[in-house]
Scaffold this active site. Structure first.
Site, mmCIF file in Angstrom:
data_model
loop_
_atom_site.group_PDB
_atom_site.id
_atom_site.type_symbol
_atom_site.label_atom_id
_atom_site.label_comp_id
_atom_site.label_asym_id
_atom_site.label_seq_id
_atom_site.Cartn_x
_atom_site.Cartn_y
_atom_site.Cartn_z
ATOM 1 C CG ASP A 221 -15.600 16.440 -28.472
ATOM 2 O OD1 ASP A 221 -15.725 17.048 -29.549
ATOM 3 O OD2 ASP A 221 -14.867 16.856 -27.555
ATOM 4 C CD GLU B 191 -12.582 28.190 -33.476
ATOM 5 O OE1 GLU B 191 -11.536 28.879 -33.313
ATOM 6 O OE2 GLU B 191 -12.946 27.316 -32.667
HETATM 7 C C1 UGA Z 1 -11.768 23.086 -29.149
HETATM 8 C C2 UGA Z 1 -12.529 23.488 -30.418
HETATM 9 O O1 UGA Z 1 -13.877 23.078 -30.345
HETATM 10 C C3 UGA Z 1 -11.872 22.828 -31.615
HETATM 11 O O2 UGA Z 1 -12.621 23.104 -32.748
HETATM 12 C C4 UGA Z 1 -10.470 23.339 -31.721
HETATM 13 O O3 UGA Z 1 -9.821 22.710 -32.794
HETATM 14 C C5 UGA Z 1 -9.716 23.022 -30.434
HETATM 15 O O4 UGA Z 1 -10.422 23.517 -29.278
HETATM 16 C C6 UGA Z 1 -8.362 23.699 -30.457
HETATM 17 O O5 UGA Z 1 -8.358 24.939 -30.377
HETATM 18 O O6 UGA Z 1 -7.350 23.038 -30.540
HETATM 19 P P1 UGA Z 1 -11.701 20.795 -27.809
HETATM 20 O O7 UGA Z 1 -13.028 20.297 -27.435
HETATM 21 O O8 UGA Z 1 -10.905 21.520 -26.789
HETATM 22 O O9 UGA Z 1 -11.859 21.709 -29.107
HETATM 23 O O10 UGA Z 1 -10.772 19.668 -28.463
HETATM 24 P P2 UGA Z 1 -11.103 18.177 -28.865
HETATM 25 O O11 UGA Z 1 -12.537 17.857 -28.802
HETATM 26 O O12 UGA Z 1 -10.129 17.312 -28.154
HETATM 27 O O13 UGA Z 1 -10.660 18.171 -30.406
HETATM 28 C C7 UGA Z 1 -11.384 18.843 -31.416
HETATM 29 C C8 UGA Z 1 -11.606 17.894 -32.585
HETATM 30 O O14 UGA Z 1 -10.361 17.505 -33.138
HETATM 31 C C9 UGA Z 1 -12.348 16.610 -32.224
HETATM 32 O O15 UGA Z 1 -13.266 16.268 -33.225
HETATM 33 C C10 UGA Z 1 -11.245 15.578 -32.132
HETATM 34 O O16 UGA Z 1 -11.676 14.271 -32.475
HETATM 35 C C11 UGA Z 1 -10.230 16.101 -33.121
HETATM 36 N N1 UGA Z 1 -8.824 15.781 -32.763
HETATM 37 C C12 UGA Z 1 -8.348 16.012 -31.505
HETATM 38 C C13 UGA Z 1 -7.987 15.238 -33.722
HETATM 39 O O17 UGA Z 1 -8.408 15.007 -34.849
HETATM 40 N N2 UGA Z 1 -6.692 14.938 -33.394
HETATM 41 C C14 UGA Z 1 -6.194 15.147 -32.145
HETATM 42 O O18 UGA Z 1 -4.998 14.816 -31.891
HETATM 43 C C15 UGA Z 1 -7.039 15.690 -31.174
HETATM 44 MN MN MN Z 2 -14.214 18.836 -28.028
#
Ligand code: UGA
Ligand code: MN
Length: 461
Positions: free
Chosen positions: A311, A394
């Site tokens: 995203d 990270e």
């Molecule tokens: C932030 C950070 O940018 C992430 O790198 C980190 O893993 C996350 O917080 C965390 O600390 O958990 P954020 O934008 O809040 O990310 O979260 P999302 O964009 O919802 O998810 C990060 C990535 O993981 C996305 O590429 C999403 O597609 C993926 N994701 C999310 C999954 O593969 N599975 C899930 O159930 C949710």
């Molecule tokens: Mn995100």
């Protein structure tokens, strides 16, 4: 007794009917203000408040502040190197390997709330312990440099409006357009806004290190839209291999169909997060990033890898920057926390600290999108995986790489340019079921159906 049974049956029947009615109303009937706004917005109708002073708005004339009529030489179209990769691997990751990681549950739980909060400036800056220069920059200096940026941008807007006057007077004259370009460059240069980043796309050759982009993704209505946006950036990057790692039990058909028509060389990996790591305040995308790392361990010998969430927004030039990473490189990420940016602090070309809204005792307070790693270096460091620790993914990973802060390579013109943003997409509600009628089954609608994510009965999705 019979009467009692009758009453009980009667009451439960009426109750059941009421539940069904309420449920169906939730599906289609109830219009909350949010729904109304959504529909108006979808049809291009501005919300009521926008009509209020429409007459006033029409009176306001507009200035063309800047425009470019002649295109700049853009990046060459993707080379033959981007031809479809026939390899399309489905790797099922066993749950047992996830138990190798020991999640640490300290302050991490409220990470996401914390990330959203405004931070004190004292919380914003962190210095690695052993770096020389670290006293040269303190929070005061950083604040004053922020201030100078603000005053710069003010002066820029005033210069730009005079530029726009020139534009209005000198239309349709090529020489003057060149002058305008020169003037524009001056304006941009004098405000530190020029991008000294290589704009060109070098023709791919065998000397050029390959970039492996690891993208965690998961099923949701906006999934294919996100992947499309990212793919169209990656199409501009030569010699790149995209590891699309989906957090799912089975492959999502829509994603497979999308990849089938995607010109970026890629591998699709399946990596289900164990239930233990699912839900609110659980780390996101960790099992899938680790699947990407495991794939690299087996298939990659050299090159550079980068974790690109599906995203975020990426300027294609950040990839050409990171391509020559020797160990670990870092660069600013926009739209992270209330500080608006997360970045290494660089002085005289050396990383001397970090500017981030959530330091939280991290040695490397950086965003997932803010660093790239050399594959050989990673292999030499015994291929660590990412910890299942919200907010510390990270930091945990970078610490496991055993890299000294002074060895980190600052990119994007010594971390002076933002080329990647931690954007977030508004969550779409899964679509309402299409009716089972001929109007659907015998028309184009039947083809749209498999491209959508539908709401499941009883609120499951
Ligand atoms: C932030 C950070 O940018 C992430 O790198 C980190 O893993 C996350 O917080 C965390 O600390 O958990 P954020 O934008 O809040 O990310 O979260 P999302 O964009 O919802 O998810 C990060 C990535 O993981 C996305 O590429 C999403 O597609 C993926 N994701 C999310 C999954 O593969 N599975 C899930 O159930 C949710
Ligand atoms: Mn995100």
């Amino acid at each position: 007794m019979v009467a009692l049974v009758r009453t009980v049956v009667g009451v439960s029947l009426v109750g059941g009917l009421l539940v069904v009615l309420l449920w169906s109303e939730q599906q289609v009937g109830v219009k909350t203000p949010a729904h109304t706004h959504f529909h108006a917005h979808a049809r291009g109708i501005p919300p009521e408040s926008a009509f209020e002073d429409a007459s006033e708005k029409l009176e306001v004339s507009f200035h063309t502040v800047t425009e470019r009529l002649n295109g700049l030489p853009g990046p060459a179209s993707s080379s033959e190197d981007n031809s479809r990769d026939s390899m399309n691997v489905f790797t099922h990751r066993s749950n047992s390997s996830s138990s190798q990681n020991h999640p640490r549950h300290h302050q991490a739980h409220h990470h996401n709330h914390l990330k959203a909060k405004t931070k004190n400036s004292s919380d914003a800056i962190s210095f690695p312990a052993k770096v020389p220069n670290s006293r040269q920059i303190d929070s005061h200096n950083v604040t004053s440099s922020n201030l100078s940026l603000t005053s710069n941008s003010k002066s820029m807007s005033s210069v730009m409006s005079s530029n726009s006057l020139n534009n209005n007077n000198n239309n349709n004259n090529n020489n003057n357009e060149d002058d305008d370009d020169a003037e524009r460059s001056n304006v941009v240069n004098s405000n530190n806004l020029v991008f000294n980043i290589d704009n060109s796309l070098p023709a791919p050759n065998s000397d050029m290190p390959k970039i492996y982009v690891i993208t965690p993704t998961y099923r949701r209505p906006e999934q294919v839209a996100e992947l499309t946006r990212l793919a169209q950036t990656l199409m501009l990057v030569p010699n790149l291999h995209w590891l699309v790692a989906e957090d799912s039990i089975a492959p999502t058909r829509r994603v497979l169909a999308f990849l089938d028509s995607c010109s970026v060389p890629h591998t699709y990996l399946l990596a289900t997060a164990s239930r233990r790591y699912k839900g609110a305040n659980k780390p996101r995308g960790v099992s899938n990033r680790n699947a990407g790392l495991k794939w690299l361990k087996v298939h990659a010998k050299e090159g550079v890898f980068y974790f690109a969430d599906d995203d975020n927004t990426y300027d294609y030039r950040i990839f050409n920057e990171m391509r020559w990473t020797k160990r670990v490189s870092m660069f600013p990420v926009g739209l992270v926390t209330r500080l608006g940016v997360s970045s290494p602090i660089v002085s005289d070309g050396k990383l001397i600290g970090f500017y981030d809204g959530w330091i939280a005792g991290r040695k490397f307070p950086v965003d997932m999108a803010g660093f790239a790693v050399n594959v050989q270096f990673y292999l030499q460091r015994n291929t660590p995986t990412m910890p299942y620790s919200v907010g510390f993914e990270e930091d945990g990973f970078l610490k496991a790489l055993n890299i000294k802060p002074e060895e980190i390579e600052p990119l994007a013109d010594n971390c002076t340019k933002i080329l990647v943003w931690h954007t977030r997409t508004v969550k779409s509600v899964p679509a309402l079921k299409m009716p089972d009628t001929d109007k659907v089954s015998k028309t184009n609608l039947n083809y749209l159906k498999p491209q959508m994510v539908f709401q499941m009965p009883f609120g499951l999705s």
